[in-house]
Each structure stands twice: as structure tokens, then as C-alpha cells.
Design a protein around this motif. Structure first.
Motif, mmCIF file in Angstrom:
data_model
loop_
_atom_site.group_PDB
_atom_site.id
_atom_site.type_symbol
_atom_site.label_atom_id
_atom_site.label_comp_id
_atom_site.label_asym_id
_atom_site.label_seq_id
_atom_site.Cartn_x
_atom_site.Cartn_y
_atom_site.Cartn_z
ATOM 1 N N GLY A 1 15.068 12.839 30.550
ATOM 2 C CA GLY A 1 15.085 12.847 29.086
ATOM 3 C C GLY A 1 16.235 12.042 28.525
ATOM 4 O O GLY A 1 16.076 11.303 27.538
ATOM 5 N N LEU A 2 17.416 12.147 29.150
ATOM 6 C CA LEU A 2 18.587 11.403 28.680
ATOM 7 C C LEU A 2 18.381 9.904 28.859
ATOM 8 O O LEU A 2 18.675 9.109 27.953
ATOM 9 N N GLY A 3 17.880 9.497 30.034
ATOM 10 C CA GLY A 3 17.627 8.082 30.279
ATOM 11 C C GLY A 3 16.645 7.507 29.274
ATOM 12 O O GLY A 3 16.828 6.396 28.762
ATOM 13 N N MET A 4 15.594 8.269 28.948
ATOM 14 C CA MET A 4 14.608 7.816 27.970
ATOM 15 C C MET A 4 15.218 7.748 26.568
ATOM 16 O O MET A 4 15.012 6.784 25.827
ATOM 17 N N PHE A 5 15.998 8.758 26.189
ATOM 18 C CA PHE A 5 16.585 8.811 24.842
ATOM 19 C C PHE A 5 17.554 7.660 24.609
ATOM 20 O O PHE A 5 17.605 7.074 23.522
ATOM 21 N N LEU A 6 18.334 7.302 25.624
ATOM 22 C CA LEU A 6 19.313 6.226 25.484
ATOM 23 C C LEU A 6 18.654 4.876 25.193
ATOM 24 O O LEU A 6 19.279 3.985 24.610
ATOM 25 N N MET A 7 17.397 4.730 25.574
ATOM 26 C CA MET A 7 16.692 3.475 25.310
ATOM 27 C C MET A 7 16.521 3.199 23.820
ATOM 28 O O MET A 7 16.347 2.052 23.417
ATOM 29 N N SER A 8 16.538 4.244 23.023
ATOM 30 C CA SER A 8 16.328 4.059 21.588
ATOM 31 C C SER A 8 17.500 3.335 20.921
ATOM 32 O O SER A 8 17.379 2.886 19.783
ATOM 33 N N PHE A 9 18.622 3.188 21.633
ATOM 34 C CA PHE A 9 19.821 2.588 21.036
ATOM 35 C C PHE A 9 20.067 1.148 21.496
ATOM 36 O O PHE A 9 21.104 0.575 21.172
ATOM 37 N N THR A 10 19.115 0.587 22.249
ATOM 38 C CA THR A 10 19.354 -0.778 22.745
ATOM 39 C C THR A 10 18.045 -1.541 22.924
ATOM 40 O O THR A 10 16.976 -0.924 23.097
ATOM 41 N N THR A 11 18.148 -2.853 22.866
ATOM 42 C CA THR A 11 17.031 -3.729 23.227
ATOM 43 C C THR A 11 17.471 -4.718 24.308
ATOM 44 O O THR A 11 16.734 -5.639 24.637
ATOM 45 N N ASN A 12 18.669 -4.512 24.857
ATOM 46 C CA ASN A 12 19.192 -5.390 25.902
ATOM 47 C C ASN A 12 18.508 -5.092 27.228
ATOM 48 O O ASN A 12 18.446 -3.943 27.676
ATOM 49 N N VAL A 13 17.997 -6.138 27.873
ATOM 50 C CA VAL A 13 17.195 -5.947 29.074
ATOM 51 C C VAL A 13 17.984 -5.272 30.190
ATOM 52 O O VAL A 13 17.451 -4.402 30.896
ATOM 53 N N TRP A 14 19.255 -5.611 30.375
ATOM 54 C CA TRP A 14 20.039 -5.019 31.456
ATOM 55 C C TRP A 14 20.313 -3.547 31.212
ATOM 56 O O TRP A 14 20.242 -2.729 32.146
ATOM 57 N N LEU A 15 20.592 -3.184 29.961
ATOM 58 C CA LEU A 15 20.776 -1.764 29.645
ATOM 59 C C LEU A 15 19.468 -0.992 29.823
ATOM 60 O O LEU A 15 19.467 0.139 30.325
ATOM 61 N N LEU A 16 18.364 -1.608 29.418
ATOM 62 C CA LEU A 16 17.067 -0.956 29.604
ATOM 63 C C LEU A 16 16.784 -0.712 31.081
ATOM 64 O O LEU A 16 16.277 0.351 31.464
ATOM 65 N N LEU A 17 17.125 -1.664 31.936
ATOM 66 C CA LEU A 17 16.916 -1.499 33.377
ATOM 67 C C LEU A 17 17.828 -0.414 33.951
ATOM 68 O O LEU A 17 17.419 0.347 34.843
ATOM 69 N N ILE A 18 19.051 -0.317 33.430
ATOM 70 C CA ILE A 18 19.962 0.752 33.862
ATOM 71 C C ILE A 18 19.398 2.117 33.471
ATOM 72 O O ILE A 18 19.404 3.064 34.268
ATOM 73 N N PHE A 19 18.877 2.217 32.241
ATOM 74 C CA PHE A 19 18.327 3.491 31.780
ATOM 75 C C PHE A 19 17.047 3.847 32.532
ATOM 76 O O PHE A 19 16.776 5.032 32.776
ATOM 77 N N VAL A 20 16.249 2.837 32.912
ATOM 78 C CA VAL A 20 15.069 3.094 33.756
ATOM 79 C C VAL A 20 15.507 3.665 35.101
ATOM 80 O O VAL A 20 14.878 4.589 35.633
ATOM 81 N N THR A 21 16.599 3.144 35.646
ATOM 82 C CA THR A 21 17.118 3.657 36.916
ATOM 83 C C THR A 21 17.521 5.126 36.776
ATOM 84 O O THR A 21 17.200 5.952 37.647
ATOM 85 N N ILE A 22 18.199 5.458 35.674
ATOM 86 C CA ILE A 22 18.625 6.845 35.440
ATOM 87 C C ILE A 22 17.420 7.778 35.370
ATOM 88 O O ILE A 22 17.363 8.818 36.039
ATOM 89 N N MET A 23 16.430 7.391 34.552
ATOM 90 C CA MET A 23 15.278 8.282 34.387
ATOM 91 C C MET A 23 14.429 8.340 35.658
ATOM 92 O O MET A 23 13.857 9.401 35.971
ATOM 93 N N THR A 24 14.379 7.257 36.428
ATOM 94 C CA THR A 24 13.597 7.275 37.659
ATOM 95 C C THR A 24 14.223 8.204 38.691
ATOM 96 O O THR A 24 13.506 8.905 39.415
ATOM 97 N N ILE A 25 15.543 8.220 38.775
ATOM 98 C CA ILE A 25 16.207 9.158 39.685
ATOM 99 C C ILE A 25 15.855 10.592 39.297
ATOM 100 O O ILE A 25 15.595 11.441 40.154
ATOM 101 N N GLY A 26 15.831 10.859 37.990
ATOM 102 C CA GLY A 26 15.414 12.177 37.536
ATOM 103 C C GLY A 26 13.978 12.481 37.929
ATOM 104 O O GLY A 26 13.663 13.590 38.385
ATOM 105 N N GLU A 27 13.097 11.501 37.772
ATOM 106 C CA GLU A 27 11.678 11.696 38.083
ATOM 107 C C GLU A 27 11.448 11.908 39.570
ATOM 108 O O GLU A 27 10.738 12.826 39.982
ATOM 109 N N LEU A 28 12.048 11.065 40.399
ATOM 110 C CA LEU A 28 11.752 11.152 41.826
ATOM 111 C C LEU A 28 12.462 12.316 42.510
ATOM 112 O O LEU A 28 12.015 12.795 43.551
#
Length: 421
Positions: A307-334
Motif C-alpha cells: 500500500g505504501l509503495g502504491m501510495f508514493l506513486m501519486s507524488f511523482t512522475t519520474n520513471v526512476w522513482l516509479l521503478l523504485i516504488f514498484v520494487t517496494i510494492m513487489t517485495i510486499g506482494e511476493l
């Protein structure tokens, strides 16, 4: 637990499930496009709501069969239905028959799955189950990563050949299960029963599931899982909308006068690709990392991190930050994936394990059914509000998991005394 030391049942299942999932992901991502071309977008969208509903009842039925008649007969029935329906799909020259065959393929898979999961639990010790389930998750996700890329070629240009390959693989899997797989249904469930008519079996199934759904702790577990699934599904739903509407084309890498630029569609593709790659590479290490964590703490950690990784995406459109947040949420998912089946296998009475596995799948079916509400909200609410709603779903699931593990000892004891399948 080393793979070479596994029970033969598990080795066969791992190879078979991995091969089948590879083929599944070669046709599944393109099936909506296929039916849209055949029936039009509006009709196809309506038709695609039917398979998940069929899957709900088929999962429950498959769980009942696996506890009533055995894991092996249920798996044989499921794989037989799938093989027959793939053959029908391959031979068909009518789009409506294609659709019926597609529903039949899903029906066979839903009958197969609860018995398959219950068999894993039957023949593994409690301390090894997370790693075993993690291995199966890895196998499934190998298909999810590579299948769509192969399907873009084979389903589009060689659909009939692909469907005949699926027919052959599921038929060989059926033969292997019949020849090599032994029954693992616990002794206490495999007791003589009087012959009953079909109506009697249906009444017995309804009665048994009635007992399961009256289990307060298990009902809370399913509700928490529905909320988490709503959040997980946004990776393919609202996140795609957000990237398309708000994320501009931008360079991923730049050096002096050279740059590698991604369109917004390209950005989303990289995000999804990273998610799939992390699942394949990191399920086993992450499961090992959290090996000594309780189920309660893993569920809570997973929900908060995703949830935190997904929520943080709302504050950026930078591709590298988006990829970092995807990593955070994926660790939570897996981190959650292997624990869900492990938890149900521990919680369920051994003689009712198949039915609990089937009932547990309701959280995914219901979550997928409700998940599009986030896209609906996006028409009136800013991205931070939609991502906030997604985060709220995960936080509510945390509250339910805390409640679940406070009441679970008493409820589990009550359930074991009540259910007599």
C-alpha cells in the motif's frame, strides 16, 4: 528442503504446473482482444465477466471433490476437462464454441487447483511449506514473465498450433498424474461412505461450506484477502491509467548527447516487467528471509509495504522513482504469496483442507470483481485520492489481520470440532 529430495508427487507437479503456466500466459493476455475482434468490445467485456463467476463455484466444487473422493481424482478430472476443452478450441470454427471452450478450460483449472494445493500441504511438513509454495510461485511466474512475449508471436500467428500444444501438454499431464501420482488424502477423511445421489452430494457440499463460512476467523481472513486483492489488482488497472494520463515521455538513461527515451506506454511496460522479474528472482530469497516471521507479521508487513509503495506513486512522475516504488510494492506482494497457502493448510482441519483451499480462492475472485472501482473513482478523484483509497484498503486489511490472529486459537478449535466431512 532441496528440490532433489522432494516427494515424487511434488517434482511432477512442479514441472507440470510450470509448463502449463507458460502455455497459459501465451494465450490468456490476448484472449480479450481475440473475443473483442470476434464479438465487439461491448459484448466481449460482458462475456469476460462470466469466467470468474464460473471459477468461484468451480473452486468450491473442486475443493469438495478433493476432500470427498481424493486429491488425485479431482486433479485427473480437472486436467481431463482442460485437455478436452483445448482440443475443442483448436478444432472450432465458431467463435461461440471458442468461448464455451475457454470457459471450460477455466472450469477444469478451478477444479484442479484446490486439490493441487491440498496435496502439497498433505505431503510437506509445516516448517517446509512456505519454501515449497514459494518454489511453485516461482514456477508460475516464469510463465507470467516469458509467456506473453512468446504469445505475441504464437497466439497471433500460430493460434491453432499453440492450442494443440496446450492439448498435448495437459493430456500428458493427465497421463502422468494417473500413472505416477499417488493419493495423499488423509486417512481420517478417506473413510467408507454410503452411496449417494447427486442431489445428496450437492446438499453435503452446501452443508460443509456452510460450516466453513460460519468460521468467524476464516471469514475475516477472506475479507482481508479481498481488500488486499483489490489493491494488488491496481497494478494492471488504475496504475496503467495513471501512467498513461499523467506520466510524460522521458529519458530512462542519458549520457552526453545520447539518451534512451521511454514513452508513457514504455514506462508502464518497464514497471510491469520489473514486477514480473522480481517475482521470478526474489520469491525464494524473500521467503527465506522471512522464514522465521510469523504468518501474522508477514501479512501485516506485506499489506503495509504494498500500500505504501502504491501510495508514493501519486507524488511523482519520474520513471526512476516509479521503478523504485514498484520494487517496494513487489517485495510486499511476493512476501505474501507463499504464506497464503501455507496459512490455509495449517489452519484447515486435514480432512477438510481441499474445501478450505477452494473457499480461500474466493478472496481473489471477489477482489478482482471489485477492483475496477478504483478506475471508476479516477473519473472524479485526483490521483492522490485514488492511491489513497488503495492504501486505505491495505490498511484496513492490516486491522483485520490483527483481529484475525487475536481470535484464531479459539475459532480454529471450534471449527475443528464442528466440521465433519
Amino acid at each position: 528442503m532441496y528440490w532433489l529430495k522432494w516427494d515424487l508427487n511434488l517434482k511432477i507437479r512442479l514441472i507440470g504446473d510450470t509448463l502449463f503456466n507458460m502455455l497459459f500466459w501465451m494465450y490468456f493476455p490476448f484472449i480479450t482482444l481475440y473475443f473483442s475482434g470476434a464479438f465487439g468490445k461491448s459484448v466481449a467485456s460482458l462475456l469476460m465477466t462470466v469466467p470468474p463467476l464460473v471459477g468461484i463455484f468451480a473452486n468450491l466444487f473442486g475443493g469438495f471433490l478433493s476432500d470427498r473422493f481424493g486429491r488425485r481424482p479431482s486433479m485427473l478430472l480437472g486436467s481431463c476437462v482442460q485437455s478436452a476443452m483445448f482440443a475443442v478450441f483448436a478444432c472450432s470454427t465458431n467463435h461461440w464454441l471458442d468461448y464455451v471452450a475457454y470457459i471450460g478450460i477455466g472450469l477444469g483449472g478451478s477444479i484442479f487447483t484446490p486439490a493441487s494445493s491440498a496435496m502439497v500441504a498433505d505431503i510437506t511438513s509445516e516448517k517446509d511449506r512456505r519454501m515449497v509454495f514459494a518454489t511453485f510461485v516461482t514456477g508460475r511466474n516464469i510463465g507470467a514473465v516469458f509467456g506473453p512475449a512468446l504469445g505475441a508471436v504464437f497466439f497471433i500467428h500460430y493460434r491453432t498450433e499453440l492450442l494443440w500444444t496446450c492439448t498435448l501438454v495437459t493430456l500428458l499431464y493427465f497421463i502422468t498424474i494417473w500413472w505416477k501420482i499417488r493419493e495423499t488424502l488423509p486417512v481420517q477423511a478417506n473413510r467408507p461412505r454410503k452411496q449417494e445421489k447427486l442431489s445428496g452430494l450437492l446438499k453435503e457440499q452446501i452443508r460443509n461450506y456452510g460450516v466453513i463460512f460460519k468460521d468467524k476467523a476464516f471469514a475475516i481472513y477472506i475479507l482481508a484477502g479481498v481488500l488486499v486483492t483489490i489493491a494488488f489488482m491496481q497494478l494492471d488497472m488504475y496504475l496503467a491509467t495513471y501512467v498513461k494520463e499523467y506520466v510524460p515521455a522521458q529519458p530512462l538513461l542519458a549520457f552526453k548527447g545520447w539518451s534512451f527515451t521511454l514513452s508513457n506506454t514504455g514506462v508502464f511496460g518497464w514497471m510491469i516487467g520489473l514486477n514480473g522479474l522480481l517475482f521470478v528472482l526474489c520469491v525464494m530469497p524473500v521467503t527465506k528471509l522471512f522464514e522465521h516471521w510469523s504468518d501474522r507479521n508477514v501479512f501485516i508487513f506485506s499489506s503495509v509495504l504494498f500500500g505504501l509503495g502504491m501510495f508514493l506513486m501519486s507524488f511523482t512522475t519520474n520513471v526512476w522513482l516509479l521503478l523504485i516504488f514498484v520494487t517496494i510494492m513487489t517485495i510486499g506482494e511476493l512476501s505474501r504469496s507463499p504464506v497464503t497457502e501455507s496459512f490455509v493448510s495449517k489452519y484447515a482441519p486435514a480432512h477438510a483442507r481441499g474445501q478450505y483451499m477452494g473457499a480461500s480462492n474466493l478472496q481473489y475472485s471477489l477482489g478482482r470483481f471489485i477492483a475496477p472501482v478504483a478506475v471508476f473513482l479516477s473519473s472524479w478523484v485526483a490521483p492522490v485520492g485514488v492511491f489513497g483509497f488503495i492504501f486505505l484498503c491495505t490498511l484496513l486489511s492490516v486491522g483485520l489481520y490483527i483481529l484475525l490472529f487475536r481470535i484464531i486459537p479459539n475459532e480454529k478449535s471450534s471449527a475443528e470440532k464442528s466440521i465433519d466431512l
